[in-house]
Design an enzyme around this catalytic site. Structure first.
Site, PDB file in Angstrom:
ATOM      1  N   HIS A   1    -109.615 -66.924  40.028  1.00 15.67           N
ATOM      2  CA  HIS A   1    -109.089 -65.949  40.995  1.00 15.67           C
ATOM      3  C   HIS A   1    -110.060 -64.780  41.064  1.00 15.67           C
ATOM      4  O   HIS A   1    -110.178 -64.002  40.129  1.00 15.67           O
ATOM      5  CB  HIS A   1    -107.707 -65.482  40.540  1.00 15.67           C
ATOM      6  CG  HIS A   1    -106.950 -64.681  41.561  1.00 15.67           C
ATOM      7  ND1 HIS A   1    -107.316 -63.415  41.937  1.00 15.67           N
ATOM      8  CD2 HIS A   1    -105.837 -64.989  42.294  1.00 15.67           C
ATOM      9  CE1 HIS A   1    -106.471 -62.966  42.842  1.00 15.67           C
ATOM     10  NE2 HIS A   1    -105.556 -63.894  43.078  1.00 15.67           N
TER      11      HIS A   1
ATOM     12  N   CYS B   1     -99.053 -66.668  47.781  1.00 16.10           N
ATOM     13  CA  CYS B   1    -100.472 -66.446  47.513  1.00 16.10           C
ATOM     14  C   CYS B   1    -100.919 -67.517  46.531  1.00 16.10           C
ATOM     15  O   CYS B   1    -100.317 -68.587  46.468  1.00 16.10           O
ATOM     16  CB  CYS B   1    -100.723 -65.033  46.977  1.00 16.10           C
ATOM     17  SG  CYS B   1     -99.877 -64.675  45.434  1.00 16.10           S
TER      18      CYS B   1
END
Length: 651
Positions: free
Chosen positions: A570, A28
């Site tokens: 993020h 990720c």
């Protein structure tokens, strides 16, 4: 010095037990995610000490190596080369990990997936109930006024309609239509049914009954019940999926919902509700008995076992018990002090390690993790420190057991669940002194035992000395290089001396890094920074720079800017699971961008509907390279307001 991605990947592969021990690999924005056959073949200690690996933990059947934005994708590419594996998606890894887990653990994970998204509503209601009740007791006239009435109504709404919240969340987890799930939840607490809390005072012959299909169905609601709702919505989802596969598309739109609701409602009221509500009552009675048996001995045992259930990933099962306790009329959560004592004790053990250790890598993980534990988030402390060293985990178990025993003897009850540690004072207002004693004893026992029992291994201390020596040598070389550069170009040095700034990439409310609801971000493993609770779904460049990384799920970007600052933005927590739905990247890796340029858009409501936090992490992933890092503000901010500064001289 630039990181050797190939070397890092090779060392990771060499400590995983061979190619035959690997099932799947993906990554990720920050982590390398692996599924292995047998974790006992993995050398965890060597993995943790690999240059470039910032942390290692196992979660939900996945082995996750924290590497960082902008580097994890490069290490992943090299890992595929050295291992001979093919690229997999995060969903492939997730499915492979799930398939490895035993049925019981998959069931517990499903329960966790149901209850975790509704925690904010439960926590908010619980805190409000505690505060309103405290004000009512402190000011008797307030308890008789209109303000008390309306605030009390608002506070208990989540618990009054808890079956509906659970039904919606369960439908999302089991793949059913969330609105049909809501209907099933409403059926179970419909006002035409007798309120479950009042039935206990009625004689059996006075309870009205429907006679259908030759069976009696009691006209009783399921207020205060949890397990029957989850089972009912699981069944509903299975029926709905079967009908979608077998009903012709021409009539599927109205036939499937109609048949799904009718079938599920009849089965729920006639079978699932009566059977599982009775079973749930037995579970709650058993849990209450465990806590109080033997003058608190049962609570002491559970306080010791609690961290082990966290390690196994089955601690979410307690949510069912706590929700059931709170849903009972006038009910209090007497399980909360057990969890709080256990969590606080693990944080104390972790802090003792951090203060005693000489290895700077151990310190840098342990101290922030202990702060996280004090606020109720224990995974960084348990997986990053205590479990790794063993003895701190055991000492934390001892402290948690001692605190849980006191919590039981004091008969502490909380007005919510999902909150432990220091924030727990807000939901234990009637037991403030007792709760403080529980935390103090848990902390003292765990900290003192860890301080005297745990000793840093000689190799780790030697690594610390070597690390200091290497840093000193690097510093000397760096100073020499800077001096030489200064002699060559005084102008360039002066330009580098300017203070570097990071501007808010998102409009919203700035919170401290430790408050980000993700243990990896909150612990500081990926660098220092802040979180932002967004008001708008736009992300802008926080400075002039180059896009160093983007995720294929479009929820995170990395950007390199002045002074070689490397920033990760993020959006949301665990939003990688949305697979890009609701996100749109407006840039590509390698693009040059200017401060304020729009990088991404995202749908706030879609993230919330999917059950995820929208908190956006803004982290300087190489913050350790700078002598000073300052957060200039928390609270409300507009986009492109200055929120962070660093000093220009790199260490």
């Amino acid at each position: 010095m630039a990181m050797d991605y190939a070397k890092c990947a090779k060392e990771i592969f060499e400590n995983l037990g061979g190619r035959e021990n690997l099932v799947s690999a993906a990554h990720c924005a920050t982590r390398l995610r692996l599924v292995t056959v047998d974790n006992s073949k993995i050398d965890m200690k060597k993995l943790e000490n690999i240059d470039g690996v910032k942390g290692v933990f196992s979660n939900n059947g996945q082995l996750q190596l924290i590497i960082g934005t902008g580097t994890v994708n490069k290490v992943y590419d090299e890992f595929l080369k050295v291992s001979g594996m093919t690229a997999a998606t995060k969903e492939d890894v997730k499915a492979a990990a799930a398939a490895k887990q035993p049925v019981f653990k998959r069931m517990i994970k499903s329960l966790g997936d149901v209850f975790v998204p509704i925690l904010p509503a439960i926590v908010a209601s619980g805190l409000m109930m505690g505060l309103v009740e405290a004000l009512g007791k402190a000011i008797p006239s307030f308890a008789e006024g209109d303000w008390y009435g309306i605030l009390d109504m608002m506070a208990n709404t989540a618990f009054t309609f808890l079956p509906i919240l659970i039904a919606v969340s369960a439908a999302r987890v089991f793949g059913g239509n969330i609105f049909l799930g809501a209907v099933i939840g409403m059926v179970m607490i419909h006002p035409n049914l007798l309120n479950a809390w009042s039935v206990g005072t009625m004689a059996a012959e006075d309870i009205p009954v429907w006679h259908l299909f030759g069976f009696p169905i009691r006209q009783v609601g399921y207020q205060g019940h949890v397990i029957p709702v989850v089972i009912a919505v699981w069944l509903m989802s299975r029926i709905e999926k079967w009908l979608h596969q077998h009903v012709p598309e021409m009539i599927d739109l109205f036939v499937t919902p109609l048949c799904t609701v009718l079938a599920t409602s009849f089965i729920t009221l006639g079978l699932i509700g009566p059977v599982f509500s009775t079973a749930e009552n037995y579970v709650l009675d058993f849990a209450g008995w465990i806590i109080t048996v033997g003058y608190g001995i049962g609570a002491m045992i559970m306080g010791g076992l609690y961290p082990l259930t966290v390690v196994c990933g089955i601690h979410h099962m307690y949510n069912v018990i706590e929700a059931g306790m709170l849903s009972a009329e006038g009910g209090l959560n007497i399980w909360m002090p057990i969890a709080s004592a256990a969590n606080f004790a693990q944080g104390a053990a972790c802090l003792a390690v951090g203060l005693k250790a000489k290895n700077m890598k151990t310190k840098s993980v342990a101290i922030p993790s202990s702060i996280s534990s004090a606020l109720g988030i224990t995974e960084p402390a348990i997986f990053g420190v205590n479990l790794r060293f063993g003895k701190p985990l055991i000492c934390g178990i001892a402290g948690g057991a001692a605190g849980a025993l006191l919590g039981s003897l004091f008969h502490i009850g909380a007005t919510s669940y999902g909150v432990t540690g220091l924030p727990g004072f807000l939901i234990t207002l009637d037991y403030t002194l007792q709760y403080a004693i529980v935390l103090a004893v848990s902390f003292a026992v765990s900290f003192v035992l860890t301080w005297f029992v745990w000793k840093e291994e000689p190799q780790e201390a030697q690594d610390a000395v070597q690390s200091h020596a290497a840093k000193a040598e690097k510093a000397v070389q760096g100073h020499a290089a800077k001096a030489e550069k200064a002699a060559q170009s005084h102008t360039a040095e002066s330009a580098n001396a300017a203070e570097k700034s990071i501007f808010a990439p998102v409009k919203g409310t700035v919170i401290r890094r430790e408050e980000i609801p993700d243990e990896t971000f909150a612990s500081g493993i990926l660098g220092d920074g802040v979180g932002i609770e967004p008001e708008t779904g736009e992300v802008s460049a926080p400075f002039d720079g180059v896009i160093s990384s983007v995720t294929d799920t479009c929820h995170a970007v990395g950007i390199t800017g002045p002074g070689e600052m490397e920033v990760l933005i993020h959006v949301g927590v665990d939003t990688v699971n949305m697979k890009g739905d609701g996100f749109q990247l407006l840039i590509s890796q390698g693009d040059r961008v200017t401060a304020g340029q729009k990088l991404m858009t995202f749908d706030i409501e879609k993230i919330k509907a999917a059950g995820y936090h929208t908190t956006t992490a803004v982290l300087l992933t190489n913050s350790d390279d700078y002598p000073a890092f300052r957060v200039l503000k928390t609270g409300r901010t507009d986009a492109m307001e200055k929120i962070i500064t660093i000093e220009e001289g790199r260490v």
